[in-house]
Motif scaffolding. Structure first.
Motif, PDB file in Angstrom:
ATOM      1  N   LYS A 282       0.977  -1.236  -0.064  1.00 35.53           N
ATOM      2  CA  LYS A 282      -0.208  -0.022  -0.019  1.00 35.53           C
ATOM      3  C   LYS A 282       0.721   1.212  -0.096  1.00 35.53           C
ATOM      4  CE  LYS A 282      -3.500  -0.059   2.807  1.00 35.53           C
ATOM      5  NZ  LYS A 282      -4.143  -0.118   4.162  1.00 35.53           N
ATOM      6  N   PRO A 318      -2.191   8.296   5.922  1.00 31.50           N
ATOM      7  CA  PRO A 318      -2.401   7.143   6.932  1.00 31.50           C
ATOM      8  C   PRO A 318      -0.988   6.375   7.134  1.00 31.50           C
ATOM      9  CG  PRO A 318      -4.077   7.026   5.115  1.00 31.50           C
ATOM     10  CD  PRO A 318      -3.001   7.806   4.745  1.00 31.50           C
ATOM     11  N   SER A 319      -1.029   5.836   8.502  1.00 30.71           N
ATOM     12  CA  SER A 319       0.096   5.353   9.163  1.00 30.71           C
ATOM     13  C   SER A 319       0.540   3.840   8.197  1.00 30.71           C
ATOM     14  CB  SER A 319       0.131   5.147  10.486  1.00 30.71           C
ATOM     15  OG  SER A 319       0.184   6.315  11.188  1.00 30.71           O
ATOM     16  N   ASP A 320      -0.557   3.317   7.765  1.00 32.37           N
ATOM     17  CA  ASP A 320      -0.434   1.978   7.152  1.00 32.37           C
ATOM     18  C   ASP A 320       0.037   2.153   5.606  1.00 32.37           C
ATOM     19  OD1 ASP A 320      -2.814   3.046   6.419  1.00 32.37           O
ATOM     20  OD2 ASP A 320      -3.997   0.968   6.593  1.00 32.37           O
ATOM     21  N   TYR A 321       0.405   3.374   5.309  1.00 29.21           N
ATOM     22  CA  TYR A 321       0.876   3.478   3.660  1.00 29.21           C
ATOM     23  C   TYR A 321       2.290   3.898   3.798  1.00 29.21           C
ATOM     24  CZ  TYR A 321      -3.726   3.337   1.541  1.00 29.21           C
ATOM     25  OH  TYR A 321      -4.964   2.990   1.285  1.00 29.21           O
ATOM     26  N   HIS A 322       2.986   3.431   2.669  1.00 31.16           N
ATOM     27  CA  HIS A 322       4.318   4.088   2.630  1.00 31.16           C
ATOM     28  C   HIS A 322       4.254   5.265   1.416  1.00 31.16           C
ATOM     29  CE1 HIS A 322       6.885   0.765   4.128  1.00 31.16           C
ATOM     30  NE2 HIS A 322       5.758   0.100   3.937  1.00 31.16           N
ATOM     31  N   GLY A 348       9.221   6.318   6.553  1.00 33.04           N
ATOM     32  CA  GLY A 348       7.959   6.085   5.593  1.00 33.04           C
ATOM     33  C   GLY A 348       8.047   6.249   4.299  1.00 33.04           C
TER      34      GLY A 348
END
Length: 474
Positions: A282, A318-322, A348
């Motif tokens: 993601k 969002p923290s779950d994305y790179h 990140g």
């Protein structure tokens, strides 16, 4: 079109040559137009003097003081449209490395020179070239202050053609209705783009219809050197070592190519992943743009430092994305390696090798985000979410330019709502409705399409149409 119209043109750099051809053709094919011209330097003054008397030419180089006067009273700027400091930041080099007081003094000096010249000529319309400098940006602001319409020829990139923007934000003109023919062309264009059959630069005039290629008037090397020396001896504040370096390298092609090859090889090692299969599951894609360059400096000078962009995105996503970053192919030879090393140290961020096809990354990305880059247009054409932090002609179809304070919410909204097929088709149809078959590219483009008789004729027709459509303003 009826009635005489006075048009002021701004001949920045090589565009002065293109406009000299336009002035020559307009004498025969648009006699209702009376022209005046502003030239930042004297490099092509001799060409413009063939078509205009001296009282209708302002050569800035001949009017500027060796050093500007210090400015303490700014009351003359009380009616200035926009912000003069933002306009100063449109400058790519030279002035930006001078003391702050010098920058403001020079800007105020130019503002007063331009205002006096415009007041004397009283133009109905101002035609800018591609806006690449602070004094061009100030001219636009001055025209808005004086309620004089402006046209900025704006290239439509892979879509092909250009349009006359009413400002330097690539705003689409409002007087071109969308027809079913435009929608059909839009559907065909989108289909061809998705099949991969379109070039990055799509010239609007077929080669067979361009007519004779007009001279580009490149001066002999000794004459260019003497002009360079005279100009910077008179105005040493305008000298920049980078200009001299580029000039020397361009006249030593073998040395230049070896230098570029070495820098390109070194840049290829500055990445954390080197293939598409290593991309995160993601991610948001941010392709770097060439800087300093007018595509950022003019519409969004705050983001000239693209580390600001990268930090703004990664701290808002969002923290779950790179965040996947890729270098621009034209920057590998000019951007300092320390920049990419700084990018690679940011949490990140994943840096993919610059040779990776950008379209393939866009297809895998959850969102493509840029300041003003064409990659956002490509993402939309592929039905993928995209956002711009600066103004370009497609920004309005992506929800408008993203304000700094809204980056996080806008990212989340875009991730949740990819553009529909109907929206993409409508956007391209609206853009095609304003398209005109001309280009104002530099003379070094293959085949030199800008300096052809057909292109110059179409440029004049586009200007005439703009004058007619906006004539009610006078």
């Amino acid at each position: 079109m009826t009635g005489a119209r006075r048009v002021l043109v701004h001949g920045f750099g090589e565009y002065a040559v293109l406009y000299s051809h336009m002035l020559d053709m307009a004498k025969r094919e648009a006699s209702e137009l009376t022209f005046a011209a502003i030239l930042p330097t004297s490099h092509h003054l001799y060409l413009i003097r063939k078509h205009l008397p001296d009282d209708r030419i302002l050569c800035l180089e001949h009017k500027l003081r060796r050093r500007p006067r210090p400015v303490s009273d700014l009351s003359m700027l009380v009616g200035y449209h926009g912000n003069i400091h933002t306009d100063i930041e449109a400058e790519k080099k030279t002035l930006k490395f001078r003391p702050a007081a010098f920058q403001l003094g020079r800007a105020v000096e130019i503002y007063q020179l331009y205002k006096a010249f415009i007041t004397a000529f009283q133009p109905h319309h101002v035609l800018l070239s591609h806006v690449e400098s602070y004094e061009q940006k100030m001219l636009e602001s001055l025209c808005h202050e004086l309620n004089i319409p402006v046209s900025v020829p704006t290239d439509m990139r892979t879509i092909g053609g250009s349009f006359m923007a009413p400002d330097t934000q690539e705003t689409l003109p409002q007087h071109h209705p969308v027809t079913e023919a435009h929608r059909e062309r839009a559907r065909e264009f989108i289909a061809r783009f998705r099949e991969g059959h379109l070039p990055a630069l799509n010239f609007p005039i077929p080669e067979a219809e361009r007519g004779a290629s007009l001279p580009v008037h490149t001066k002999p090397l000794p004459q260019r050197i003497s002009g360079f020396a005279r100009r910077y001896l008179k105005h040493p504040d305008q000298f920049e070592w980078d200009y001299l370096r580029a000039a020397v390298l361009n006249n030593m092609p073998m040395t230049r190519d070896l230098w570029w090859k070495w820098k390109t090889k070194r840049a290829g090692r500055l990445c954390t992943i080197d293939s598409l299969d290593k991309l995160p599951a993601k991610f948001i894609y941010y392709p770097l743009q060439l800087t300093p360059e007018s595509s950022i400096n003019t519409p969004a000078p705050y983001y000239v430092d693209q580390l600001r962009v990268i930090d703004a995105i990664r701290m808002a996503m969002p923290s779950d994305y790179h965040l996947v970053v890729k270098e621009h192919y034209a920057s590998v030879m000019v951007r300092p390696t320390r920049f990419m090393k700084q990018v690679m140290r940011r949490s990140g961020v994943t840096v993919i090798q610059y040779t990776t096809p950008g379209r393939a990354v866009i297809q895998r990305a959850a969102l493509t985000l840029s300041v003003t880059g064409t990659s956002t247009l490509e993402a939309m054409l592929l039905g993928k979410p995209s956002l711009t932090l600066g103004a370009m002609f497609m920004s309005k179809f992506m929800g408008g330019v993203v304000p700094f304070s809204e980056i996080g919410p806008r990212i989340r909204a875009a991730l949740a709502a990819p553009p529909s097929e109907a929206h993409v088709e409508d956007a391209i149809a609206q853009v095609m409705a304003v398209s005109q078959p001309f280009t104002i590219f530099h003379v070094n483009q293959p085949g030199n399409p800008a300096h052809s008789e057909g292109n110059i004729r179409n440029l004049i027709k586009a200007l005439q149409e703009e004058l007619q459509s906006r004539g009610k303003m006078w």
